[in-house]
Design an enzyme around this catalytic site. Structure first.
Site, PDB file in Angstrom:
ATOM      1  CE  LYS A 116      66.850  73.541  50.918  1.00 53.09           C
ATOM      2  NZ  LYS A 116      65.513  72.705  50.576  1.00 53.09           N
ATOM      3  CD  GLU A 200      72.507  75.297  56.178  1.00 51.92           C
ATOM      4  OE1 GLU A 200      73.163  74.192  55.734  1.00 51.92           O
ATOM      5  OE2 GLU A 200      72.331  76.346  55.986  1.00 51.92           O
ATOM      6  CG  HIS A 235      63.635  82.709  53.398  1.00 49.25           C
ATOM      7  ND1 HIS A 235      64.913  83.133  53.498  1.00 49.25           N
ATOM      8  CD2 HIS A 235      63.037  82.586  54.365  1.00 49.25           C
ATOM      9  CE1 HIS A 235      65.060  83.394  54.864  1.00 49.25           C
ATOM     10  NE2 HIS A 235      63.728  83.269  55.479  1.00 49.25           N
ATOM     11  NE  ARG A 296      63.130  72.678  41.357  1.00 46.98           N
ATOM     12  CZ  ARG A 296      63.106  73.871  41.549  1.00 46.98           C
ATOM     13  NH1 ARG A 296      63.156  74.714  40.445  1.00 46.98           N
ATOM     14  NH2 ARG A 296      63.239  74.503  42.498  1.00 46.98           N
TER      15      ARG A 296
END
Length: 674
Positions: A116, A200, A235, A296
């Protein structure tokens, strides 16, 4: 086209790949663990090879065994599915070194987008908007805490190599940061072998919108529109739909072109998904930020297939075979609306704890398997699709993901798709482990979801409407138990009244009592046969006229207090599960003689709520603890679960150590009175 491929995965995706390959004349090889020796994906493939023990690290993550299996069976290519090794660049390189085609992107693309943090740096160079945060390589806890303070709370800690919500925590205040970071890193290490994280700013009321893209080896790349995956718990996605409600054509094109640019920047090939966080502006438009790229196929790809009419697994096989994309961007069109519900073995009312056990009953609504151009064929046969990797009688184990199946519906518009999804969920009957089917129906019918008032906190916002709601009303469930009992008595009757077991009396009426247990609460129900043969059912002192007729199988036509109902009743010993239009209820029909001498178990014990592994203990013998204090952490189905003290007391003895595997209900430690 390949003659034979090996599927390096399990569950519904392995079954799905096997079906598409068979249609193309390609043979398939399954791999399986000890726990999956008789699994559906093993039966779906032409050949199967055993690769190790129950845990993924002992089987599906042992890529050398997978390569050996491919070589031994003569497979030419490996399809990684999703999860496990699907985004492992080392595995992709090893496939190439072994002369096997990896049905996925090049290793360099996986490396560029698999992290990420690295992907965000790449997108920053390309000018794609990013959420403010820290994406550096230094993961010193003190540095990360300072960065969180700089960004401003709430923040989101995310595993850099992760996905599926694992290794992700929202932190609302500085004093909770260290514990959340440690938990994220443990979970990331266990799931992905990499504990690197990024931090973040947490976007309030964010929508999760992703773009499905596809690229071939000739340099062509297209986007197949977007999916809205905002409805999440812990999540992890719960409901996904396409197209995204409220998405303008201009914003769709902008996001699609950004996704294509991202893919072309890393020489991407195959199926991929670029994920964005979107904020709704005052004028109703969306502002979006790059979040990550999944290199993917995604679990939710069926909704894209439903609205485009294209088989994305077939596209994967053709692209990996060196063929060009089956369609150009100008050829792609949106058709109607599709929604996918992930049906999982879990208890939503207990913090979505995963559940295990045998699927004693597994009945789906009328549906079709995936078919090409399903979106254009808008007839009833194409409206509902089920992708399942289990069959009735299979067991949900603690070793893998808790998903049982995906239920996908298509409609001419969102309103029709919503109605079809509600009807399909109502007709889904699962008995065995706890599931989220009733919860999904409540979410689908919630005001927020039905009006497309979407964000990733929808479930939390609507918890009063979607969680801890009663199931089927007890009188109706009792009517189902009584209907089944009457049917059993009638089937055993003889020709004369003296051999009947239906309560007939020469003079007066008869009464039969049912001792019912719902959860831990006992209820009494009474079925009375009056002298004129009429029946009435009593629950909690209230009586209703009652009649019941078998409809075949487990279904009964029941008249209760003048209202007609169709009930379906499944029975395993004393356990009965009753389904109706309004929901379902599981209860025990207790035989008091058989349970004479039974007594309640001890209360106030710290027990394992599911099978799993102890990964942390926060107390030692002699420690005084308070009710609600975190004492242990367990890992099950790839997720961490913190267990709290059930009461005040002193830890007298630890019964398990960190690393031990424990069964559901096992007592983890003994508490003495303080």
């Amino acid at each position: 086209m390949f003659k034979k491929i090996l599927i390096a995965n399990r569950g519904e995706i392995a079954c799905r790949v096997a079906k598409t390959a068979r249609r193309l004349g390609v043979r398939t090889v399954a791999v399986y663990s000890d726990a999956d020796a008789d699994a559906a994906h093993v039966r779906a493939c032409d050949e199967a090879v055993h690769i190790g023990g129950n845990a993924a690290k002992d089987s599906y993550l042992q890529w050398q065994r997978i390569l050996d299996a491919a070589q031994a069976t003569g497979a030419q290519a490996v399809h990684p599915g999703y999860g496990f090794l699907s985004e492992n660049e080392d595995f992709a390189r090893a496939c190439a070194a072994a002369g096997l085609v990896f049905i996925g992107p090049p290793p360099e693309a996986i490396a560029a987008m698999g992290s990420k943090a690295a992907a965000k740096a790449l997108m920053e160079q390309a000018g794609v908007p990013l959420v403010p945060g820290y994406h550096g390589q230094d993961n010193d806890p003190a540095l990360l805490a300072r960065e969180a303070d700089r960004i401003g709370y709430p923040v989101l800690i995310k595993a850099s190599a992760g996905g599926g919500g694992r290794g992700m925590r929202r932190v609302d205040q500085a004093e909770d940061f260290a514990a959340a970071l440690a938990s994220c890193q443990r979970e990331a290490k266990a799931s992905f072998g990499n504990d690197h994280v990024l931090v973040e700013r947490y976007v309030t009321r964010p929508r999760h919108i992703e773009i499905q893209l596809f690229a071939d080896t000739q340099g062509n790349c297209v986007y197949l529109f977007e999916r809205d995956c905002s409805v999440q718990r812990r999540h992890q996605k719960v409901l996904e739909e396409a197209p995204a409600p409220g998405m303008s054509a201009a914003r769709r094109a902008e996001m699609g072109q950004a996704a294509v640019a991202a893919a072309q920047a890393v020489g991407y090939v195959g199926a991929g998904t670029v994920e964005f966080i979107a904020e709704e502006l005052d004028d109703g438009d969306l502002r979006f930020y790059f979040m990550e790229m999944n290199t993917r196929l995604q679990v939710e790809h069926p909704v894209t297939e439903a609205i485009t009419g294209h088989d994305l697994v077939e596209w994967q096989l053709r692209v990996a075979d060196g063929q060009p994309l089956p369609a150009r961007q100008d050829d792609l069109r949106l058709h109607g609306h599709a929604i996918e519900a992930r049906i999982c073995a879990e208890n939503p009312d207990a913090g979505f704890l995963p559940a295990t056990g045998r699927l004693a009953v597994l009945r789906w609504p009328a549906h079709v398997a995936f078919q090409r151009n399903a979106a254009q064929d808008a007839g009833p046969s194409a409206a509902v699709r089920v992708d399942a990797g289990v069959r009735e009688g299979d067991a949900i184990s603690p070793f893998y993901d808790s998903m049982i199946a995906k239920l996908i519906v298509w409609g001419e518009d969102r309103a029709q798709a919503l109605a079809r999804l509600d009807a399909a969920l109502q007709a889904t009957h699962i008995v065995g482990p706890a599931t989220n089917v009733a919860f999904l129906r409540r979410v689908v019918n919630s005001t927020a979801f039905s009006t497309a008032d979407l964000d990733t906190a929808l479930i939390e916002r609507e918890r009063a409407q979607v969680l801890n709601q009663p199931g089927l009303a007890l009188p109706l469930a009792a009517a189902g138990v009584a209907a089944q009992a009457l049917a059993a008595e009638t089937a055993a009757e003889g020709a004369d009244p003296w051999s009947r077991r239906n309560g007939w009396r020469l003079h007066g009426g008869a009464r039969r009592r049912f001792d019912l247990l719902v959860g831990k609460t006992a209820h009494g129900a009474t079925l009375e046969r009056l002298h004129d043969g009429a029946l009435r059912l009593g629950v909690a002192g209230e009586f209703w006229s009652f009649s019941a007729q078998p409809l075949g199988g487990s279904r009964y036509d029941v008249l209760l207090g003048g209202q007609r109902h169709t009930l379906t009743v499944y029975r395993q010993g004393e356990r009965a599960t009753v389904f109706a239009d309004g929901g379902s209820l599981e209860l025990l029909d207790i035989d008091p003689i058989a349970h004479a001498g039974d007594h309640a178990g001890e209360g106030g014990r710290l027990t394992a709520p599911m099978p799993g592994k102890v990964i942390a203990l926060h107390a030692k013998p002699g420690d005084a603890v308070k009710a609600g204090q975190a004492l242990a952490v367990m890992e099950a189905m790839k997720m961490e679960h913190t267990l709290a003290a059930p009461r005040d007391g002193v830890v007298a003895e630890l019964l398990y150590a960190v690393g031990d595997q424990v069964a559901e209900g096992a007592e983890l430690l003994k508490l003495a009175e303080d």
